[in-house]
Structure formats: C-alpha cells, structure tokens
Design an enzyme around this catalytic site. Structure first.
Site, mmCIF file in Angstrom:
data_model
loop_
_atom_site.group_PDB
_atom_site.id
_atom_site.type_symbol
_atom_site.label_atom_id
_atom_site.label_comp_id
_atom_site.label_asym_id
_atom_site.label_seq_id
_atom_site.Cartn_x
_atom_site.Cartn_y
_atom_site.Cartn_z
ATOM 1 N N GLU A 227 -17.122 -9.257 -5.302
ATOM 2 C CA GLU A 227 -17.848 -9.303 -4.027
ATOM 3 C C GLU A 227 -17.269 -8.198 -3.160
ATOM 4 O O GLU A 227 -16.210 -8.357 -2.555
ATOM 5 C CB GLU A 227 -17.656 -10.679 -3.364
ATOM 6 C CG GLU A 227 -18.203 -11.848 -4.177
ATOM 7 C CD GLU A 227 -19.731 -11.913 -4.180
ATOM 8 O OE1 GLU A 227 -20.349 -11.262 -3.333
ATOM 9 O OE2 GLU A 227 -20.289 -12.605 -5.038
ATOM 10 N N CYS A 261 -18.365 -8.000 5.633
ATOM 11 C CA CYS A 261 -18.912 -7.193 4.538
ATOM 12 C C CYS A 261 -20.389 -6.917 4.759
ATOM 13 O O CYS A 261 -20.916 -5.900 4.320
ATOM 14 C CB CYS A 261 -18.709 -7.914 3.222
ATOM 15 S SG CYS A 261 -19.389 -9.581 3.220
HETATM 16 P P1 NAD Z 1 -8.813 -5.144 -0.007
HETATM 17 O O1 NAD Z 1 -9.629 -4.708 -1.177
HETATM 18 O O2 NAD Z 1 -7.842 -4.193 0.554
HETATM 19 O O3 NAD Z 1 -7.960 -6.441 -0.394
HETATM 20 C C1 NAD Z 1 -8.549 -7.643 -0.861
HETATM 21 C C2 NAD Z 1 -7.536 -8.438 -1.640
HETATM 22 O O4 NAD Z 1 -7.167 -7.711 -2.794
HETATM 23 C C3 NAD Z 1 -6.241 -8.771 -0.913
HETATM 24 O O5 NAD Z 1 -6.034 -10.149 -1.006
HETATM 25 C C4 NAD Z 1 -5.176 -8.060 -1.697
HETATM 26 O O6 NAD Z 1 -4.024 -8.824 -1.852
HETATM 27 C C5 NAD Z 1 -5.781 -7.871 -3.048
HETATM 28 N N1 NAD Z 1 -5.331 -6.690 -3.780
HETATM 29 C C6 NAD Z 1 -4.953 -5.496 -3.282
HETATM 30 N N2 NAD Z 1 -4.650 -4.640 -4.294
HETATM 31 C C7 NAD Z 1 -4.841 -5.338 -5.449
HETATM 32 C C8 NAD Z 1 -4.733 -5.014 -6.825
HETATM 33 N N3 NAD Z 1 -4.353 -3.811 -7.235
HETATM 34 N N4 NAD Z 1 -5.026 -5.966 -7.737
HETATM 35 C C9 NAD Z 1 -5.428 -7.189 -7.348
HETATM 36 N N5 NAD Z 1 -5.577 -7.544 -6.058
HETATM 37 C C10 NAD Z 1 -5.285 -6.631 -5.121
HETATM 38 O O7 NAD Z 1 -9.854 -5.640 1.086
HETATM 39 P P2 NAD Z 1 -9.575 -6.103 2.576
HETATM 40 O O8 NAD Z 1 -9.175 -4.946 3.393
HETATM 41 O O9 NAD Z 1 -8.724 -7.315 2.567
HETATM 42 O O10 NAD Z 1 -11.055 -6.573 3.008
HETATM 43 C C11 NAD Z 1 -12.029 -5.698 3.479
HETATM 44 C C12 NAD Z 1 -12.999 -5.293 2.380
HETATM 45 O O11 NAD Z 1 -13.512 -6.436 1.744
HETATM 46 C C13 NAD Z 1 -14.217 -4.529 2.902
HETATM 47 O O12 NAD Z 1 -14.537 -3.503 2.006
HETATM 48 C C14 NAD Z 1 -15.306 -5.574 2.902
HETATM 49 O O13 NAD Z 1 -16.615 -5.074 2.820
HETATM 50 C C15 NAD Z 1 -14.945 -6.370 1.700
HETATM 51 N N6 NAD Z 1 -15.478 -7.715 1.811
HETATM 52 C C16 NAD Z 1 -16.461 -8.111 0.964
HETATM 53 C C17 NAD Z 1 -17.024 -9.360 1.096
HETATM 54 C C18 NAD Z 1 -18.108 -9.852 0.182
HETATM 55 O O14 NAD Z 1 -18.311 -11.073 0.120
HETATM 56 N N7 NAD Z 1 -18.843 -9.002 -0.514
HETATM 57 C C19 NAD Z 1 -16.575 -10.225 2.089
HETATM 58 C C20 NAD Z 1 -15.565 -9.787 2.945
HETATM 59 C C21 NAD Z 1 -15.016 -8.539 2.792
#
Ligand code: NAD
Length: 486
Positions: A227, A261
């Site tokens: 997502e 998002c």
């Molecule tokens: P992010 O991708 O930086 O982090 C998300 C999660 O990934 C965190 O919990 C982090 O611990 C984990 N993570 C980081 N590096 C990792 C790795 N190498 N392997 C596994 N896990 C890892 O995102 P963010 O800054 O927390 O959130 C914002 C982003 O999320 C925006 O791009 C937004 O559009 C997206 N988002 C999508 C949805 C959806 O439902 N489609 C909903 C909310 C946010």
C-alpha cells in the site's frame, strides 16, 4: 556501533523475531480449522482494544505530532472508521467464508465431477505500518488478517516510538502472543521483520521502501500487499460545480496537513477557470482554518525533515518560475516548535520542478491547466499510476475518457478520499502506488488462500473419452474437434 544501533540489536535479541513467528506458526498448525466463532471473537477483541484505548492512543499520536494534530480527525479516521470496518467484517464474514461452487468441464460435469473454491487462512501475516495514521493503518490490515483466520505480527513505525510502545503494552491485554504480537524498534528491526518467512506481508509506506520490502520478502517467496503513495491528481472538468470542487479539494488537501496517502497532490483545471478555482480554494482554506499556527483542527508537518523537504520543493519551484500564494494571515510557522504550515498554492508550474515529481505529503498544492480535455492524460502521465484519481464534473464521456486513459489505484468522482471509507470497495494501488488490495471482501480474499477443490466420482472418466494409453482413433477425433485436423 552507535548507541541507537546497540539498542536495536539488543531489542532484536530480546524480541527474538524468529521465535515469535515460529510460535505463531506452530499455534496456527495446531489449531486446524479457524472457525467463524474464533474469527468473530478475535475481531470483537480488536474492537474492544480500539474502543477502550482510543484516548490513550489519540493523545500519544497528538504528542508525537508535536501537539499539532487534530484530535477529532484522529477519532474519526483512526478509531471510529476502524470500528465500522470491524462491524462490517463481522456482518459479512459468514458469507465470505462460504465455499463457492464452480463449474466443471465436459464430460466430468456429466459424470459427477464437482468443483469448489474454499477460502483458507494463509497462516501468519506480517504488518508494517507508517507514521501518518499510526494506529489506523496498523489496525485496518489486522482486521482483514483476522477475518481471514490468520495470526499476525505487527511492526509500527519507528518514527512514532511512543505509539509503538503503547501497542506493545496494550495488545497483550487482548491477544495472547501466539495470536497477535507487536515488534518495536528501528529501521534495522523493520528490515529483519520484512525478511521473516511470513505467509503474507502487508506493507504500508513509501514507494521506495515498498520496493525494498518486496526484495526482502522475495527471499522466502512471501506474497506481499504493498500500500504505497504517489501523486494523486484532481481533474476539474468544465461541467464541474466549481465552488463545490474547490471546497472538497481544499478540505481533502488539508486533512492531516496533507499527510495522507490519498491526499490530492495537484490539480488540473481548464485554463479559463484557474483563477476562479484558486479564489475558491483560498476562501475555503481561510473559512475552515481562520488561523493556522494555534489551530487545534490543523495538523502540523510531522517533523523537521519533512518540513525542510516541503520548503525545498517550494523554493525550487519558485526559483524555476512558479507563482506562490501563501494562504491566510500566518505566512510562516510561528516557531521552530510549531510546524503548522499554511496552504501554499503554486501556479505556473512545469516539469522541471521537483514538486511535480515527488509525492508532496504536505500542504502544498500545485495547479496545472489544460485547454482540451484530451490533453489531461498526457499531463498526468509523467506522474503515472497514482493511488487515487479524482474527477469533478457531470460529463459522463469525460469520466469514461479518464477511466480508460489514466490508470490509478482507485477513483473518486465529485469528492476527495471518501472512496477509502466505503468498506465494500477494495483499497489498493497499481504499479508505483502498490499491489494487492484490502478492506471488505477483497481484504478477506487477499489474506486467504483461494483453494481449488475438485472431486471426482468413482466413475473412471478418462477411458470414456479414450484419454488413457493406448491412445487411439477415439481420442484423436476428440482432440481434432478442438485443434482442427491433426
Ligand atoms: P516509509 O516507507 O518511510 O516507512 C514505512 C515503514 O517502513 C516504517 O514503519 C518503517 O519502519 C518501515 N521500513 C523502513 N525501511 C524499511 C526496510 N528497508 N524494510 C522494511 N521496512 C522498512 O513511509 P512513511 O514515511 O512512514 O509514510 C509515508 C508514506 O507512506 C507516503 O509515501 C505515503 O503515501 C505512504 N502511505 C501509503 C498509504 C496507503 O495505504 N497506500 C497510507 C499511508 C501512507
């Protein structure tokens, strides 16, 4: 090794990720059939967890947003809507779990061959969530996972460590560790987590990290639901009620300070309507948020890193010729501690600007214009595969044109983000905005294994059609009916 790294390694050892997943897998195998009653009981415990702890979570989230987060927005988006989703799942679960009869081929169908699809739990589901809706985006996938009869390990974001700790404290009061467990810690733990041999992994976060997660999951061929984010356009048609479009666009853009998002990322408007739309957006932003810096309803930019990122997009766009309007009396944040950023409208934008290529995730709204409607898909194309496509207007042919020429995860016509809360609709992206979907029946199916079951009677079918050696004329005749002369 830094102190933070040492802490992570210690946590990793003490949490024993391999032990946790093994424990859940063992219990899953021992359980056998996961009955309707068990699933409903788990969903009801999840509902109780939400209802009984909403205040503790909402105040923690507000604190982690530096105080600049609307409590009412949290109540609806992270708690009330999740309770509604659970109620919806409980209401429909029996129906979703029913085996589906399927047709069988000739001649087996005449001879008693029967086909069905049954939905079995996959086993143990991993859930990785982001910081922007730290409670809701952990609990929503868990609802689908539990409805489908799975167990789950949760990994909340390291950017909301207090929320993660609260999850770790509260979840065991409602679920034994072998049913649902919480893993906390930094990015190294998240990486290890994504490498675990789950039966399904659901990740919510950015597109870049999503690709890394998929790589990690591939080591064990773990199926993923991703997502992700993207640049969701708002297309204003000439038949739109412009005032209504402006109101809904402004409301959607400023929800959670643009940090959703599904936030409308940029708008596309007919050239001759641009100024009218901008005037409406300014009017609406000022009426909904008469002041910004002290406004309890207005969310701040989450942290300094994101604040600087947004400021850089704005500076870069202005340096490359964009016209900037900062809406409202507060033209900048009040202090370093208050990151409530007013709405920034950018006009005269072009493809050389960073803001037109990076997901904005904040209160910045670029406006693009178009002449003929057929130009719209080409204008969206450089920001392809958005999570949502928004269209305002009554023109059915324009709607169809967009649906057929622009791909997106979901579509919302004459509103913003509300398709997300329709529990009977799947929620998910396409391409760069993600893969797979959850919510409602698709969430149940995505976390279940759709198992094909074919059962044959005792009649020996193959000799009837000559399909067992020695092959002869009878079989060749049958095949030539399908393939032509042989
Ligand atoms: P992010 O991708 O930086 O982090 C998300 C999660 O990934 C965190 O919990 C982090 O611990 C984990 N993570 C980081 N590096 C990792 C790795 N190498 N392997 C596994 N896990 C890892 O995102 P963010 O800054 O927390 O959130 C914002 C982003 O999320 C925006 O791009 C937004 O559009 C997206 N988002 C999508 C949805 C959806 O439902 N489609 C909903 C909310 C946010």
């Amino acid at each position: 090794m830094s102190i933070a790294e040492k802490k992570n390694v210690t946590e990793l050892v003490s949490q024993d990720l391999d032990g946790l997943i093994e424990l859940q897998k063992k219990s899953f195998r021992a359980e056998g059939e996961v009955t309707y009653a068990t699933r409903v009981d788990r969903l009801k415990r999840l509902k109780a967890l939400i209802v009984e702890n909403k205040t503790a979570f909402a105040t923690t989230t507000k604190r982690e947003f530096n105080g600049a987060r609307s409590y009412e927005f949290s109540l609806f988006s992270e708690y009330a809507s999740k309770v509604e989703a659970i109620d919806y799942s409980v209401k429909h679960l029996k129906q979703w779990m029913k085996p589906e009869r399927r047709k069988t081929n000739k001649p087996m169908n005449f001879l008693g061959g029967k086909g069905q699809v049954r939905y079995f739990p996959k086993g143990v589901v991993g859930i990785i969530s982001p910081w922007n809706l730290p409670f809701g985006l952990t609990v929503a996938p868990l609802t689908s996972a539990l409805a489908a009869g799975n167990r789950a390990l949760l990994k909340p974001s390291e950017y909301v460590p207090e929320t993660a700790e609260l999850f770790a404290e509260i979840v065991p009061q409602y679920f034994p560790e072998d049913e649902v467990a919480v893993v906390t810690g930094g990015v190294e733990i998240s990486q290890k987590f994504a490498e675990l041999p789950f039966d399904h992994l659901l990740f919510t976060g950015s597109t870049g990290v999503g690709a890394q997660v998929m790589r990690s999951a591939s080591k064990n061929l773990v199926p993923v639901t991703l997502e992700l984010g993207g640049k969701s356009p708002v297309v204003i048609g000439r038949s739109a009620k412009l005032d209504l479009a402006g109101t809904r666009l402004t409301f959607g853009k400023l929800l959670n300070g643009g940090q959703l998002c599904l936030s409308p990322d940029y708008a596309l408007v007919p050239e001759e309507l641009e100024e009218q739309l901008v005037a409406r957006i300014i009017h609406e932003a000022e009426s909904m948020y008469p002041n910004i810096t002290e406004n309890e309803d207005y969310a701040g930019v989450f942290d300094e890193r994101h604040f600087m990122r947004l400021q850089n997009y704005i500076d870069d766009a202005v340096a490359k010729g964009a016209t900037l309007t900062i809406v409202g009396a507060d033209k900048s944040r009040a202090s370093a501690d208050n990151r409530r950023m007013p709405l920034h409208i950018l006009q005269n934008v072009n493809e050389n600007m960073q803001v037109m290529h990076e997901e904005i995730f904040g209160p910045v709204l670029p406006i693009m214009t178009y002449g003929d409607f057929t130009q719209v898909p080409d204008k969206i194309e450089p920001r392809r595969n958005p999570l949502a496509l928004y269209y305002f207007g009554k023109d059915r042919s324009e709607q169809e044109y967009l649906l057929n020429h622009v791909q997106s995860g979901g579509v919302c016509i004459n509103d913003i983000t509300l398709h997300y809360v329709q529990e009977d609709l799947p929620f998910g992206g396409i391409g760069a905005s993600g893969m797979g979907a959850y919510h409602g029946p698709e969430g149940f199916r995505g976390m279940s294994h759709a198992r094909a079951i074919y059962s044959q009677t005792m009649i020996d079918v193959l000799p009837i059609i000559g399909a067992r050696p020695p092959f002869g004329e009878k079989f060749r005749k049958k095949i030539s009916k399908i393939l032509g002369p042989i």
